[in-house]
Design a protein around this motif. Structure first.
Motif, PDB file in Angstrom:
ATOM      1  N   GLN A 137       0.122  19.031  37.736  1.00  0.00           N
ATOM      2  CA  GLN A 137       0.744  17.757  38.110  1.00  0.00           C
ATOM      3  C   GLN A 137       0.980  17.642  39.611  1.00  0.00           C
ATOM      4  OE1 GLN A 137       4.094  16.495  35.513  1.00  0.00           O
ATOM      5  NE2 GLN A 137       3.462  18.133  34.138  1.00  0.00           N
ATOM      6  N   MET A 138       0.915  18.753  40.329  1.00  0.00           N
ATOM      7  CA  MET A 138       1.078  18.714  41.786  1.00  0.00           C
ATOM      8  C   MET A 138      -0.150  18.152  42.485  1.00  0.00           C
ATOM      9  SD  MET A 138       2.842  22.441  42.436  1.00  0.00           S
ATOM     10  CE  MET A 138       4.326  22.925  41.560  1.00  0.00           C
ATOM     11  N   GLY A 139      -1.269  18.135  41.784  1.00  0.00           N
ATOM     12  CA  GLY A 139      -2.490  17.603  42.383  1.00  0.00           C
ATOM     13  C   GLY A 139      -2.996  18.479  43.517  1.00  0.00           C
ATOM     14  N   ALA A 140      -3.592  17.859  44.523  1.00  0.00           N
ATOM     15  CA  ALA A 140      -4.191  18.592  45.637  1.00  0.00           C
ATOM     16  C   ALA A 140      -3.161  19.392  46.429  1.00  0.00           C
ATOM     17  CB  ALA A 140      -4.921  17.624  46.561  1.00  0.00           C
ATOM     18  N   ALA A 141      -1.898  18.969  46.387  1.00  0.00           N
ATOM     19  CA  ALA A 141      -0.849  19.662  47.147  1.00  0.00           C
ATOM     20  C   ALA A 141      -0.669  21.103  46.689  1.00  0.00           C
ATOM     21  CB  ALA A 141       0.468  18.913  47.025  1.00  0.00           C
ATOM     22  N   GLY A 187       5.041  15.725  38.726  1.00  0.00           N
ATOM     23  CA  GLY A 187       5.435  14.772  37.696  1.00  0.00           C
ATOM     24  C   GLY A 187       6.884  14.370  37.847  1.00  0.00           C
ATOM     25  N   GLN A 188       7.699  14.654  36.837  1.00  0.00           N
ATOM     26  CA  GLN A 188       9.119  14.321  36.852  1.00  0.00           C
ATOM     27  C   GLN A 188       9.952  15.343  37.618  1.00  0.00           C
ATOM     28  OE1 GLN A 188      10.342  11.423  35.477  1.00  0.00           O
ATOM     29  NE2 GLN A 188       8.194  10.924  35.115  1.00  0.00           N
ATOM     30  N   VAL A 189       9.337  16.451  38.032  1.00  0.00           N
ATOM     31  CA  VAL A 189      10.066  17.514  38.734  1.00  0.00           C
ATOM     32  C   VAL A 189       9.994  17.281  40.238  1.00  0.00           C
ATOM     33  CG1 VAL A 189      10.257  19.994  39.114  1.00  0.00           C
ATOM     34  CG2 VAL A 189       9.497  19.129  36.889  1.00  0.00           C
TER      35      VAL A 189
END
Length: 266
Positions: free
Chosen positions: A195-199, A226-228
């Motif tokens: 959920q962090m994606g490219a980061a 996401g929600q975090v």
């Protein structure tokens, strides 16, 4: 019941993020532990680059009895502080944790020996004696959700696989980036990283190494998932090689964990 559920979620959330930040469970080659209380100097080649030096410090910590602290700040949602000690040879870990979530402070104590987990929480739970340890069979659950891995109590093995850039900023001081997608992580942590994606491929960190070559601290800033919210974590390590005695509670001090709690570790 709503506050209890939120508090349990805070335990799981803090643990999942802590184990993710602290590096997960993929295995490096272990270094042998020094003699009790000994301090062994490390001979670093003048030509060794910063990445190699830091990788050696991670390997040196792996498999060695030690004391640790780990603090995690998850935005304004929750925070956690864990202090304890680990005995990797016996797959044992003990610690005390304070979790803050939704203006609630929750104290917890944890003992892990092999796959047996014992937990006390300063939280009223139906049918639970707060003076006794709750038992969780880790072979049937996911201990990683509490940030405790019996095969790697300090949660340090495998971080070398994720090192991307490393810069030496001073004597025993380093900074760089990690690619967390290169980690072999439990499903819960892997889902957060996705959920962090490219980061997730460029997570900043700072690390310190003592004169004897052991990793002494590591600070990371995790991107939102996401929600975090974005999460910062700081871990410190000390007392390398000193004897650690961690034992299971007596049978009379133990009770089964309630089903509601076990469900959080499924």
């Amino acid at each position: 019941m709503k506050s209890t559920r939120a508090a349990l979620l805070a335990v799981v959330l803090s643990g999942a993020l802590t184990v993710t930040a602290a590096c997960g469970d993929k295995k490096d080659n272990e270094s042998s532990a020094p003699a009790s209380g000994a301090s062994t100097s490390v001979q670093v080649s003048p030509s060794a680059d910063a990445k190699t030096e830091l990788a050696d410090a991670f390997k040196k910590v792996s498999g060695v009895p030690l004391a640790y602290t780990a603090t995690t700040e998850t935005g304004t949602v929750s925070s956690a502080k864990l202090t304890g000690s680990s005995d990797p040879a016996n797959k044992a870990n003990s610690g005390k944790m304070t979790i803050t979530a939704q203006s609630q402070n929750i104290d917890a104590e944890v003992i892990v020996v092999g796959t047996d987990l014992y937990l006390k929480m300063g939280l009223p739970l139906p049918g639970v004696d707060p003076k006794k340890w709750m038992y969780i069979d880790g072979s049937k659950t996911s201990l990683s959700k509490l940030g405790l891995n019996p095969d790697d109590p300090a949660n340090i093995k495998g971080i070398n696989d994720a090192l991307v850039t490393v810069e030496k900023t001073g004597a025993g001081a380093y900074k760089g980036t990690l690619d967390l997608t290169k980690r072999n992580l439990p499903a819960s942590s892997a889902a957060l990283i996705q959920q962090m994606g490219a980061a997730a491929k460029s997570v900043p960190f700072e690390a310190s190494v003592g004169a004897d070559g052991y990793l002494t601290s590591m600070k990371m800033t995790m991107p939102a998932a996401g929600q975090v919210p974005a999460t910062s974590s700081v871990s410190t390590f000390s007392d390398f090689g000193k004897p650690v005695t961690i034992t299971k509670p007596a049978a009379a001090e133990v009770q089964p964990a309630p089903a509601a709690l076990l469900a959080q570790f499924a």
